[in-house]
Design a protein around this motif. Structure first.
Motif, PDB file in Angstrom:
ATOM      1  N   ASP A  93       2.169  -5.112  -4.258  1.00 46.57           N
ATOM      2  CA  ASP A  93       2.260  -5.187  -2.842  1.00 46.57           C
ATOM      3  C   ASP A  93       3.188  -4.970  -2.310  1.00 46.57           C
ATOM      4  N   TYR A  94       3.312  -4.242  -0.833  1.00 45.23           N
ATOM      5  CA  TYR A  94       4.582  -4.039   0.027  1.00 45.23           C
ATOM      6  C   TYR A  94       4.309  -3.483   0.506  1.00 45.23           C
ATOM      7  N   GLY A  95       5.877  -3.582   1.663  1.00 45.63           N
ATOM      8  CA  GLY A  95       5.664  -2.326   2.820  1.00 45.63           C
ATOM      9  C   GLY A  95       5.999  -3.396   4.092  1.00 45.63           C
ATOM     10  N   ALA A  96       6.512  -2.952   5.211  1.00 42.72           N
ATOM     11  CA  ALA A  96       6.830  -3.272   6.476  1.00 42.72           C
ATOM     12  C   ALA A  96       5.682  -4.198   7.278  1.00 42.72           C
ATOM     13  N   GLY A  97       4.433  -3.751   7.250  1.00 33.94           N
ATOM     14  CA  GLY A  97       3.690  -4.859   7.716  1.00 33.94           C
ATOM     15  C   GLY A  97       2.565  -5.647   6.239  1.00 33.94           C
ATOM     16  N   HIS A  98       3.364  -5.679   5.252  1.00 34.93           N
ATOM     17  CA  HIS A  98       3.236  -6.691   4.506  1.00 34.93           C
ATOM     18  C   HIS A  98       4.009  -7.413   4.789  1.00 34.93           C
ATOM     19  N   ASN A  99       3.891  -9.190   3.281  1.00 37.57           N
ATOM     20  CA  ASN A  99       4.984  -9.926   3.145  1.00 37.57           C
ATOM     21  C   ASN A  99       5.185 -10.526   1.726  1.00 37.57           C
ATOM     22  N   PRO A 100       5.620 -10.160   0.792  1.00 37.46           N
ATOM     23  CA  PRO A 100       5.156  -9.873  -0.326  1.00 37.46           C
ATOM     24  C   PRO A 100       6.185 -11.535   0.121  1.00 37.46           C
ATOM     25  N   ARG A 101       7.423 -11.716   0.142  1.00 37.36           N
ATOM     26  CA  ARG A 101       7.710 -13.012  -0.210  1.00 37.36           C
ATOM     27  C   ARG A 101       6.937 -14.185  -0.131  1.00 37.36           C
ATOM     28  N   ARG A 102       6.180 -14.058   1.252  1.00 38.75           N
ATOM     29  CA  ARG A 102       5.055 -15.215   1.621  1.00 38.75           C
ATOM     30  C   ARG A 102       3.880 -14.844   0.449  1.00 38.75           C
ATOM     31  N   LEU A 103       3.209 -13.643   0.090  1.00 36.17           N
ATOM     32  CA  LEU A 103       2.816 -13.476  -0.925  1.00 36.17           C
ATOM     33  C   LEU A 103       2.843 -14.022  -2.475  1.00 36.17           C
ATOM     34  N   ALA A 104       3.727 -14.145  -2.679  1.00 35.84           N
ATOM     35  CA  ALA A 104       4.840 -14.792  -3.871  1.00 35.84           C
ATOM     36  C   ALA A 104       5.010 -16.284  -3.600  1.00 35.84           C
ATOM     37  N   SER A 105       5.041 -16.819  -2.451  1.00 34.75           N
ATOM     38  CA  SER A 105       5.245 -18.210  -2.806  1.00 34.75           C
ATOM     39  C   SER A 105       4.066 -18.673  -2.691  1.00 34.75           C
ATOM     40  N   VAL A 106       2.637 -18.349  -2.354  1.00 34.66           N
ATOM     41  CA  VAL A 106       1.602 -18.798  -2.249  1.00 34.66           C
ATOM     42  C   VAL A 106       0.797 -18.468  -4.003  1.00 34.66           C
ATOM     43  N   HIS A 249      -0.355  -1.096   0.620  1.00 30.81           N
ATOM     44  CA  HIS A 249       1.049  -0.788   1.192  1.00 30.81           C
ATOM     45  C   HIS A 249       0.078  -0.887   2.568  1.00 30.81           C
ATOM     46  N   GLY A 250       1.026  -2.120   3.339  1.00 30.12           N
ATOM     47  CA  GLY A 250       0.468  -2.250   4.562  1.00 30.12           C
ATOM     48  C   GLY A 250       2.406  -1.104   5.330  1.00 30.12           C
ATOM     49  N   ALA A 251       2.043  -0.453   5.470  1.00 34.13           N
ATOM     50  CA  ALA A 251       3.315   0.743   5.910  1.00 34.13           C
ATOM     51  C   ALA A 251       3.232   0.657   7.846  1.00 34.13           C
ATOM     52  N   LYS A 252       4.252   0.579   7.724  1.00 34.03           N
ATOM     53  CA  LYS A 252       4.460   0.092   9.728  1.00 34.03           C
ATOM     54  C   LYS A 252       2.773   1.033  10.595  1.00 34.03           C
ATOM     55  N   ASP A 253       2.454   2.252  10.327  1.00 37.34           N
ATOM     56  CA  ASP A 253       1.283   2.945  10.864  1.00 37.34           C
ATOM     57  C   ASP A 253      -0.006   2.201  10.522  1.00 37.34           C
ATOM     58  N   ILE A 254      -0.305   2.063   8.515  1.00 41.62           N
ATOM     59  CA  ILE A 254      -1.730   2.622   8.532  1.00 41.62           C
ATOM     60  C   ILE A 254      -1.261   1.226   7.744  1.00 41.62           C
ATOM     61  N   THR A 255      -2.751   0.787   7.021  1.00 40.44           N
ATOM     62  CA  THR A 255      -2.519  -0.337   5.951  1.00 40.44           C
ATOM     63  C   THR A 255      -3.689   0.328   5.042  1.00 40.44           C
ATOM     64  N   VAL A 256      -2.709   0.697   3.343  1.00 41.76           N
ATOM     65  CA  VAL A 256      -4.100   1.468   2.302  1.00 41.76           C
ATOM     66  C   VAL A 256      -3.814   1.095   1.233  1.00 41.76           C
ATOM     67  N   TYR A 257      -4.473   1.369   0.489  1.00 37.28           N
ATOM     68  CA  TYR A 257      -4.805   0.504  -0.149  1.00 37.28           C
ATOM     69  C   TYR A 257      -5.466   1.517  -1.225  1.00 37.28           C
ATOM     70  N   GLY A 258      -4.982   1.788  -2.735  1.00 37.86           N
ATOM     71  CA  GLY A 258      -5.351   2.218  -3.566  1.00 37.86           C
ATOM     72  C   GLY A 258      -5.423   1.983  -5.372  1.00 37.86           C
ATOM     73  N   LEU A 259      -6.234   2.521  -6.547  1.00 40.76           N
ATOM     74  CA  LEU A 259      -6.420   2.342  -7.504  1.00 40.76           C
ATOM     75  C   LEU A 259      -7.105   3.132  -8.247  1.00 40.76           C
ATOM     76  N   SER A 260      -7.589   2.993  -9.941  1.00 40.98           N
ATOM     77  CA  SER A 260      -7.891   3.916  -9.985  1.00 40.98           C
ATOM     78  C   SER A 260      -9.104   4.485  -9.999  1.00 40.98           C
ATOM     79  N   GLY A 261      -9.775   5.232  -9.643  1.00 42.99           N
ATOM     80  CA  GLY A 261     -11.053   5.826  -8.957  1.00 42.99           C
ATOM     81  C   GLY A 261     -12.082   5.829 -10.302  1.00 42.99           C
ATOM     82  N   GLY A 262     -11.750   5.122 -12.194  1.00 44.12           N
ATOM     83  CA  GLY A 262     -12.512   4.861 -12.794  1.00 44.12           C
ATOM     84  C   GLY A 262     -14.025   6.285 -12.908  1.00 44.12           C
ATOM     85  N   ARG A 263     -14.653   5.905 -13.341  1.00 49.47           N
ATOM     86  CA  ARG A 263     -15.880   6.798 -14.034  1.00 49.47           C
ATOM     87  C   ARG A 263     -16.654   7.685 -12.419  1.00 49.47           C
ATOM     88  N   ASP A 264     -15.958   7.068 -11.051  1.00 47.39           N
ATOM     89  CA  ASP A 264     -16.365   7.567 -10.237  1.00 47.39           C
ATOM     90  C   ASP A 264     -16.238   9.210  -9.391  1.00 47.39           C
TER      91      ASP A 264
END
Length: 379
Positions: A93-106, A249-264
Motif C-alpha cells: 500500500d502506497y501513494g500520496a493519497g494513501h497513509n502507509p504509516r497510519r496503516l502500519a500502526s493499525v 496505490h493512492g496516487a494524486k489523481d487516481i486510486t488503483v488496485y492490482g492483483l494476479s488475474g488468475g484463471r480469469d
C-alpha cells in the motif's frame, strides 16, 4: 422452473455473502433453502471469477481486526472443503493519497506482520512497480478465488441439508401468516419463517418489494451500484509472475488496485482497475457489460507510468459490480423476519465467511452483528 415449498430460512442470492449465510445456517442444523436467479457465483453478479484481494490493511482498526477473524474462518472453510481459496502473495500500500504509516500502526494493533519500506527499497525488491512514496508491506495478504469459494460453501450447505434452487428470480416478498411468501418471476412460491436477502446489485430494484416497514427503508443508506471495469496486462517476465504482490496505490489523481488475474485471464497477467472508476447504474439489472473507453484510457495511462513490469496494452478486460454505501460500511440489518445483507461496498469479499456468520446469527436470533452495520438501530 417453479418451486413451491416451506422453509424455516430462505436465503436469496448465491454470491459470496448468500452462500456463506446458507452454509452457516445449514451447518447449525437449521432448515434452509438457497435460491439464486442464475447459478451460484453467476457472471451477472459480484462473486464470479478467481481474483479478489485479501488484505489486512485498513485505517479503521475494526476492519483490520475483522480480517483477522475472517482469516480463521477461511482456514476452516478450506479444511472443511479440502480446497484452497486463498493464495498468499503479500500486499503493498502506497501513494500520496494513501497513509502507509497510519496503516502500519493499525496492523501493529491487530498483531498483523508488516513492515515499512522506503520507495527505493521497495523498487529494488519489486522492480516491476514504480513506487512513488513509502510503502507498507504485509506478507499475509493474497488473492481469493471467489467463485470456487462460493461453490464450496454451497456444496457444504447442501451436504448439511440445505436445498438449492437455481433459475429462481425473486419478484416480491409478502407477509403470510406468521411468516413470508416469496414469489418468483415465473410464479413459483416459497413460504418461509425468516428470509435473508443477499441480492447485491439487485437490492435497489428489490427494496420496495420486500415487505419492509417504511421506517426501516428510510433508515437504509443510499445504495450506489457501479459497473466497474477491470483490465488484464501481460507480464513482461512470465517467470516472475509469482513475485507480484497485490497492491493499492493512492496516487494524486487516481486510486488503483492490482492483483494476479488468475484463471480469469489465463494466469498470464496482472488485473488492474481504478477503484470506483466505472459508471453508476440504477441496479444490476441495467448493467451492459460494456467497457467505458475513458476508464480504459485512465488505467492504461496509469500502467504506462507506474507498472513497468507489464505490457501496457490490455489483453483482456471485463466488467463487474460494486454495490456501495456512502461510507463504504456494510448493511447487515434485520426487521421482523427479514435480514438484509448488502451491500459490501467493493471490499466485502475478504470477509465473506464472517459476513455469513453475522447474517446467520442475526437471522436466527443466536447472536448479533456490529451496530455499525445496522442503520435501523433496532435491537
Amino acid at each position: 422452473m417453479k418451486l413451491t415449498g416451506v422453509a424455516d430460512f430462505v436465503v436469496v442470492g448465491a454470491g459470496l455473502a448468500g452462500a456463506a449465510a446458507a452454509w452457516q445456517l445449514a451447518s447449525r442444523g437449521l432448515d434452509a433453502t438457497l435460491v439464486e436467479q442464475d447459478v451460484p457465483a453467476g457472471r451477472q453478479g459480484s462473486s464470479h471469477g478467481s481474483a479478489r484481494i485479501f488484505r489486512y490493511a485498513y485505517e479503521d482498526p475494526f476492519y483490520a481486526g475483522a480480517v483477522v477473524e475472517a482469516k480463521s474462518m477461511w482456514d476452516a472453510l478450506e479444511a472443511a472443503s479440502g480446497e484452497r481459496f486463498l493464495t498468499r502473495t503479500g500486499a503493498v500500500d502506497y501513494g500520496a493519497g494513501h497513509n502507509p504509516r497510519r496503516l502500519a500502526s493499525v496492523l501493529a494493533g491487530a498483531g498483523v506482520e508488516h513492515s515499512l519500506l522506503s520507495a527505493a527499497d521497495a523498487r529494488s525488491r519489486w522492480p516491476q512497480i514504480a513506487f512513488d512514496t513509502e510503502v507498507l508491506w504485509h506478507p499475509g495478504a493474497g488473492v481469493i478465488d471467489a467463485e470456487s469459494a462460493v461453490n464450496a460453501m454451497v456444496r457444504l450447505a447442501v451436504a448439511n441439508g440445505a436445498r438449492l434452487q437455481t433459475g429462481w428470480q425473486l419478484e416480491r416478498i409478502e407477509r403470510s401468516g406468521s411468516g413470508y411468501r416469496l414469489t418468483s418471476r415465473n410464479g413459483g412460491t416459497l413460504d418461509a419463517g425468516n428470509v435473508v436477502v443477499s441480492a447485491g446489485g439487485w437490492l435497489p430494484r428489490l427494496l420496495q418489494n420486500l415487505a419492509l416497514p417504511a421506517g426501516f427503508l428510510a433508515a437504509l443508506p443510499e445504495i450506489t451500484v457501479r459497473q466497474e471495469q477491470a483490465f488484464h496486462f501481460r507480464y513482461l517476465d512470465q517467470g516472475a509472475a509469482g513475485s507480484w504482490p497485490t497492491f493499492i496505490h493512492g496516487a494524486k489523481d487516481i486510486t488503483v488496485y492490482g492483483l494476479s488475474g488468475g484463471r480469469d485471464a489465463g494466469f498470464a497477467g496482472q488485473k488492474v482497475a481504478e477503484f470506483n472508476g466505472g459508471p453508476v447504474i440504477p441496479s444490476a439489472a441495467e448493467q451492459t457489460g460494456m467497457v467505458d473507453p475513458a476508464n480504459r484510457g485512465r488505467v492504461v495511462e496509469y500502467v504506462r507510468r507506474y507498472l513497468p513490469g507489464v505490457d501496457p496494452r490490455p489483453y483482456a478486460e471485463t466488467t463487474c459490480l460494486f454495490t456501495s454505501t456512502p461510507d463504504e460500511e456494510f448493511v447487515i440489518d434485520r426487521v421482523d423476519g427479514i435480514t438484509v445483507v448488502s451491500p459490501c461496498s467493493g471490499h466485502g469479499a475478504k470477509f465473506a465467511p464472517l459476513i455469513g456468520q453475522w447474517a446467520a446469527d442475526l437471522a436466527s436470533g443466536s447472536g448479533s452483528v456490529p451496530p455499525r452495520f445496522r442503520p435501523s438501530g433496532l435491537t
